[in-house]
Design a protein around this motif. Sequence first.
Motif, PDB file in Angstrom:
ATOM      1  N   ALA A  43       0.910  -1.095   0.043  1.00  0.00           N
ATOM      2  CA  ALA A  43       0.075   0.061   0.031  1.00  0.00           C
ATOM      3  C   ALA A  43       0.903   1.449   0.086  1.00  0.00           C
ATOM      4  CB  ALA A  43      -0.907   0.065   1.359  1.00  0.00           C
ATOM      5  N   VAL A  44       1.904   1.215   0.893  1.00  0.00           N
ATOM      6  CA  VAL A  44       2.817   2.388   0.885  1.00  0.00           C
ATOM      7  C   VAL A  44       3.448   2.636  -0.476  1.00  0.00           C
ATOM      8  CG1 VAL A  44       4.969   3.264   2.025  1.00  0.00           C
ATOM      9  CG2 VAL A  44       3.028   2.445   3.479  1.00  0.00           C
ATOM     10  N   ALA A  45       3.978   1.394  -1.185  1.00  0.00           N
ATOM     11  CA  ALA A  45       4.648   1.723  -2.303  1.00  0.00           C
ATOM     12  C   ALA A  45       3.860   2.270  -3.543  1.00  0.00           C
ATOM     13  CB  ALA A  45       5.247   0.201  -2.683  1.00  0.00           C
ATOM     14  N   ASP A  46       2.594   1.554  -3.400  1.00  0.00           N
ATOM     15  CA  ASP A  46       1.699   1.976  -4.436  1.00  0.00           C
ATOM     16  C   ASP A  46       1.319   3.739  -4.177  1.00  0.00           C
ATOM     17  OD1 ASP A  46       1.563  -0.213  -5.565  1.00  0.00           O
ATOM     18  OD2 ASP A  46      -0.360  -0.809  -4.691  1.00  0.00           O
ATOM     19  N   ALA A  47       1.225   4.008  -2.909  1.00  0.00           N
ATOM     20  CA  ALA A  47       0.865   5.448  -2.888  1.00  0.00           C
ATOM     21  C   ALA A  47       2.117   6.422  -3.010  1.00  0.00           C
ATOM     22  CB  ALA A  47       0.504   5.615  -1.391  1.00  0.00           C
ATOM     23  N   ALA A  48       3.325   5.829  -2.548  1.00  0.00           N
ATOM     24  CA  ALA A  48       4.148   6.585  -2.902  1.00  0.00           C
ATOM     25  C   ALA A  48       4.813   6.788  -4.192  1.00  0.00           C
ATOM     26  CB  ALA A  48       5.462   5.939  -2.110  1.00  0.00           C
ATOM     27  N   SER A  49       4.694   5.842  -5.010  1.00  0.00           N
ATOM     28  CA  SER A  49       4.820   5.638  -6.532  1.00  0.00           C
ATOM     29  C   SER A  49       3.604   6.736  -7.116  1.00  0.00           C
ATOM     30  CB  SER A  49       4.285   4.497  -7.137  1.00  0.00           C
ATOM     31  OG  SER A  49       4.637   4.452  -8.753  1.00  0.00           O
ATOM     32  N   PRO A  92     -16.160 -19.755   5.616  1.00  0.00           N
ATOM     33  CA  PRO A  92     -15.629 -18.359   5.342  1.00  0.00           C
ATOM     34  C   PRO A  92     -15.693 -17.673   6.373  1.00  0.00           C
ATOM     35  CG  PRO A  92     -17.150 -18.939   3.595  1.00  0.00           C
ATOM     36  CD  PRO A  92     -17.118 -20.117   4.648  1.00  0.00           C
ATOM     37  N   LEU A  93     -14.346 -16.842   6.846  1.00  0.00           N
ATOM     38  CA  LEU A  93     -14.114 -16.091   7.911  1.00  0.00           C
ATOM     39  C   LEU A  93     -14.922 -14.825   8.090  1.00  0.00           C
ATOM     40  CD1 LEU A  93     -12.407 -16.539  10.716  1.00  0.00           C
ATOM     41  CD2 LEU A  93     -10.779 -15.205   9.354  1.00  0.00           C
ATOM     42  N   THR A  94     -15.671 -14.893   9.296  1.00  0.00           N
ATOM     43  CA  THR A  94     -16.093 -13.697   9.628  1.00  0.00           C
ATOM     44  C   THR A  94     -14.884 -12.775  10.474  1.00  0.00           C
ATOM     45  OG1 THR A  94     -18.400 -14.250  10.173  1.00  0.00           O
ATOM     46  CG2 THR A  94     -17.580 -12.527  11.452  1.00  0.00           C
ATOM     47  N   THR A  95     -14.592 -11.497  10.106  1.00  0.00           N
ATOM     48  CA  THR A  95     -13.530 -10.873  10.462  1.00  0.00           C
ATOM     49  C   THR A  95     -13.687  -9.346  10.499  1.00  0.00           C
ATOM     50  OG1 THR A  95     -11.237 -10.555   9.898  1.00  0.00           O
ATOM     51  CG2 THR A  95     -12.785 -10.621   8.079  1.00  0.00           C
ATOM     52  N   VAL A  96     -12.799  -8.586  10.781  1.00  0.00           N
ATOM     53  CA  VAL A  96     -12.853  -7.213  10.928  1.00  0.00           C
ATOM     54  C   VAL A  96     -11.678  -6.784   9.888  1.00  0.00           C
ATOM     55  CG1 VAL A  96     -12.487  -5.150  12.526  1.00  0.00           C
ATOM     56  CG2 VAL A  96     -13.109  -7.307  13.737  1.00  0.00           C
ATOM     57  N   ARG A  97     -12.248  -5.745   9.098  1.00  0.00           N
ATOM     58  CA  ARG A  97     -11.460  -5.420   8.072  1.00  0.00           C
ATOM     59  C   ARG A  97     -10.706  -4.225   8.442  1.00  0.00           C
ATOM     60  NH1 ARG A  97     -15.115  -4.335   2.756  1.00  0.00           N
ATOM     61  NH2 ARG A  97     -14.698  -6.765   2.785  1.00  0.00           N
ATOM     62  N   GLN A  98      -9.396  -3.929   8.261  1.00  0.00           N
ATOM     63  CA  GLN A  98      -8.776  -3.008   8.443  1.00  0.00           C
ATOM     64  C   GLN A  98      -8.169  -2.446   6.666  1.00  0.00           C
ATOM     65  OE1 GLN A  98      -5.051  -2.104  10.407  1.00  0.00           O
ATOM     66  NE2 GLN A  98      -4.653  -4.608  10.390  1.00  0.00           N
ATOM     67  N   ASP A  99      -8.501  -1.187   6.513  1.00  0.00           N
ATOM     68  CA  ASP A  99      -8.142  -0.598   5.189  1.00  0.00           C
ATOM     69  C   ASP A  99      -6.809  -0.447   4.703  1.00  0.00           C
ATOM     70  OD1 ASP A  99      -8.035   0.368   2.747  1.00  0.00           O
ATOM     71  OD2 ASP A  99     -10.172   1.335   2.801  1.00  0.00           O
ATOM     72  N   PHE A 100      -6.002  -1.631   4.543  1.00  0.00           N
ATOM     73  CA  PHE A 100      -4.228  -1.281   4.286  1.00  0.00           C
ATOM     74  C   PHE A 100      -4.243  -0.288   3.242  1.00  0.00           C
ATOM     75  CE2 PHE A 100      -4.588  -5.476   6.166  1.00  0.00           C
ATOM     76  CZ  PHE A 100      -3.679  -5.341   7.158  1.00  0.00           C
ATOM     77  N   ASP A 101      -4.965  -0.088   2.130  1.00  0.00           N
ATOM     78  CA  ASP A 101      -4.921   0.828   1.017  1.00  0.00           C
ATOM     79  C   ASP A 101      -4.946   2.371   1.546  1.00  0.00           C
ATOM     80  OD1 ASP A 101      -4.228  -1.030  -0.858  1.00  0.00           O
ATOM     81  OD2 ASP A 101      -6.175  -1.332  -1.449  1.00  0.00           O
ATOM     82  N   ARG A 102      -5.749   2.403   2.274  1.00  0.00           N
ATOM     83  CA  ARG A 102      -6.130   3.618   2.728  1.00  0.00           C
ATOM     84  C   ARG A 102      -5.289   4.098   4.068  1.00  0.00           C
ATOM     85  NH1 ARG A 102     -10.823   5.568   6.704  1.00  0.00           N
ATOM     86  NH2 ARG A 102     -10.633   7.880   6.757  1.00  0.00           N
ATOM     87  N   LEU A 103      -4.770   3.040   4.779  1.00  0.00           N
ATOM     88  CA  LEU A 103      -3.620   3.314   5.678  1.00  0.00           C
ATOM     89  C   LEU A 103      -2.477   3.805   4.981  1.00  0.00           C
ATOM     90  CD1 LEU A 103      -4.000   0.401   8.189  1.00  0.00           C
ATOM     91  CD2 LEU A 103      -3.986   2.930   8.767  1.00  0.00           C
ATOM     92  N   GLY A 104      -2.089   3.177   3.640  1.00  0.00           N
ATOM     93  CA  GLY A 104      -0.862   3.474   3.008  1.00  0.00           C
ATOM     94  C   GLY A 104      -0.850   4.864   2.616  1.00  0.00           C
ATOM     95  N   GLU A 105      -2.005   5.243   1.989  1.00  0.00           N
ATOM     96  CA  GLU A 105      -2.256   6.543   1.226  1.00  0.00           C
ATOM     97  C   GLU A 105      -2.229   7.431   2.378  1.00  0.00           C
ATOM     98  OE1 GLU A 105      -5.924   6.101  -0.586  1.00  0.00           O
ATOM     99  OE2 GLU A 105      -5.385   4.786  -2.121  1.00  0.00           O
ATOM    100  N   GLN A 126       0.677  10.672   2.526  1.00  0.00           N
ATOM    101  CA  GLN A 126       0.092  11.849   2.521  1.00  0.00           C
ATOM    102  C   GLN A 126       0.632  12.669   3.732  1.00  0.00           C
ATOM    103  OE1 GLN A 126      -2.131  13.484   0.117  1.00  0.00           O
ATOM    104  NE2 GLN A 126      -1.105  15.224   1.131  1.00  0.00           N
ATOM    105  N   CYS A 127       0.481  12.208   4.938  1.00  0.00           N
ATOM    106  CA  CYS A 127       0.959  12.876   6.126  1.00  0.00           C
ATOM    107  C   CYS A 127       2.652  13.043   5.969  1.00  0.00           C
ATOM    108  CB  CYS A 127       0.769  11.950   7.217  1.00  0.00           C
ATOM    109  SG  CYS A 127      -0.935  11.997   7.828  1.00  0.00           S
ATOM    110  N   LEU A 128       3.152  12.159   5.645  1.00  0.00           N
ATOM    111  CA  LEU A 128       4.582  12.406   5.472  1.00  0.00           C
ATOM    112  C   LEU A 128       5.051  13.338   4.261  1.00  0.00           C
ATOM    113  CD1 LEU A 128       7.536  11.468   6.271  1.00  0.00           C
ATOM    114  CD2 LEU A 128       7.552   9.697   4.633  1.00  0.00           C
ATOM    115  N   ALA A 129       4.234  13.206   3.180  1.00  0.00           N
ATOM    116  CA  ALA A 129       4.500  14.444   2.056  1.00  0.00           C
ATOM    117  C   ALA A 129       4.191  15.716   2.741  1.00  0.00           C
ATOM    118  CB  ALA A 129       3.748  14.035   0.951  1.00  0.00           C
ATOM    119  N   GLY A 180       6.542  20.706   4.773  1.00  0.00           N
ATOM    120  CA  GLY A 180       6.540  21.993   5.746  1.00  0.00           C
ATOM    121  C   GLY A 180       5.255  22.155   6.676  1.00  0.00           C
ATOM    122  N   GLY A 181       4.369  21.090   5.999  1.00  0.00           N
ATOM    123  CA  GLY A 181       2.992  21.107   7.093  1.00  0.00           C
ATOM    124  C   GLY A 181       3.001  20.487   8.467  1.00  0.00           C
ATOM    125  N   GLU A 182       2.071  20.712   8.846  1.00  0.00           N
ATOM    126  CA  GLU A 182       1.639  19.943  10.267  1.00  0.00           C
ATOM    127  C   GLU A 182       0.597  18.989  10.304  1.00  0.00           C
ATOM    128  OE1 GLU A 182       1.612  22.992  13.115  1.00  0.00           O
ATOM    129  OE2 GLU A 182       3.778  23.728  12.797  1.00  0.00           O
TER     130      GLU A 182
END
Length: 332
Positions: free
Chosen positions: A85-91, A289-302, A306-309, A314-316
């Motif tokens: 996810a981070v590699a895709d967002a960085a690219s 099929p597994l009932t589970t809690v989904r965390q959005d890795f793509d959104r986390l990476g993006e 974004q925060c690092l950029a 010079g932002g906060e």
Amino acid sequence: MPQARRVSMAQVATRAGVSNQTVSRVANDSPRVDPATRLRVEQAMAELGYRPNRAARALRTGRTQTLGLVAQTLSTVGNSRMLQAVADAASARGYALTVVTLGDAGDIAHAFERLHDQGVDGAIVLNEATALAREAGSAGIRLVVVDSPPDERFTVVATDHAAGARAATERLLAAGHRTVHHLGGPLDSFAASERERGWRAALAVAGASAPDVVRGDWSADAGYAQTERMLDARRTQSVDAAFTALFAANDQMALGALRALADAGVRVPDDVAVIGFDDVADAAQYRPPLTTVRQDFDRLGEAAVQCLADLIEGGEPEDLRMLPVMVSRRSG
């Protein structure tokens, strides 16, 4: 065979009908470009196959357009998905990515030394927040941490693991189970501790007893072995006979648990209901099929990129916490 000549900024400017300075601003992601003009320049870049000269840009801007990523290991499903996810967002934002694992670097200090030597503009850290932040401060690297308690020394992007675990536990209690057993992650994992905290909070609100936590290392093998032990303990009545529901701290351990239960002739969800966490790509193919809690890795990476950029510019940026979603299937 002669090499193809590199497309110049002047050629892009001619194709787009703009000045070289405008092309330079677009290449350096300057906000001082009209959106329609930016689109025209980007189309010209794509048509001509223009690639910005990173070395020249680094000399002009003092930035390498390279981000670092630091992880304890990439062998876990969560970290490998975060890397993608981070590699895709960085690219997508025009950044290269340098990856360092603590196994390769030897220790935290050497990991940051390597990133510092490579001149990264900033780094994203997966999970190992507190210790890494201390090292990063001395290395002078801009830092965004994925999954950490709030800390004024760096920006945090996180899944609300406790909320997801509460939702999973509440679902099992609402189905009529007297209590919910927990197959937890490693003690030194922030995500694991937060998921355990959410599980305990849900049991406390319901007035249900909290069984002893059994721990694994995130692997399916650990899930299998620990579930076998719980079943053995139940047979000897050293575990509460109300072992009818299991919340696993990740889907890989849930997979091992499902196999252990099947091998013991325990039906899921009829005899023991199982819920995992993450919603890995194959979770719908588990049996059942597994009932589970989904965390959005793509959104986390993006969000981390974004925060690092923003920090680099010079932002906060403010800390960001994302609510996971329950995915209902057949296991629990």
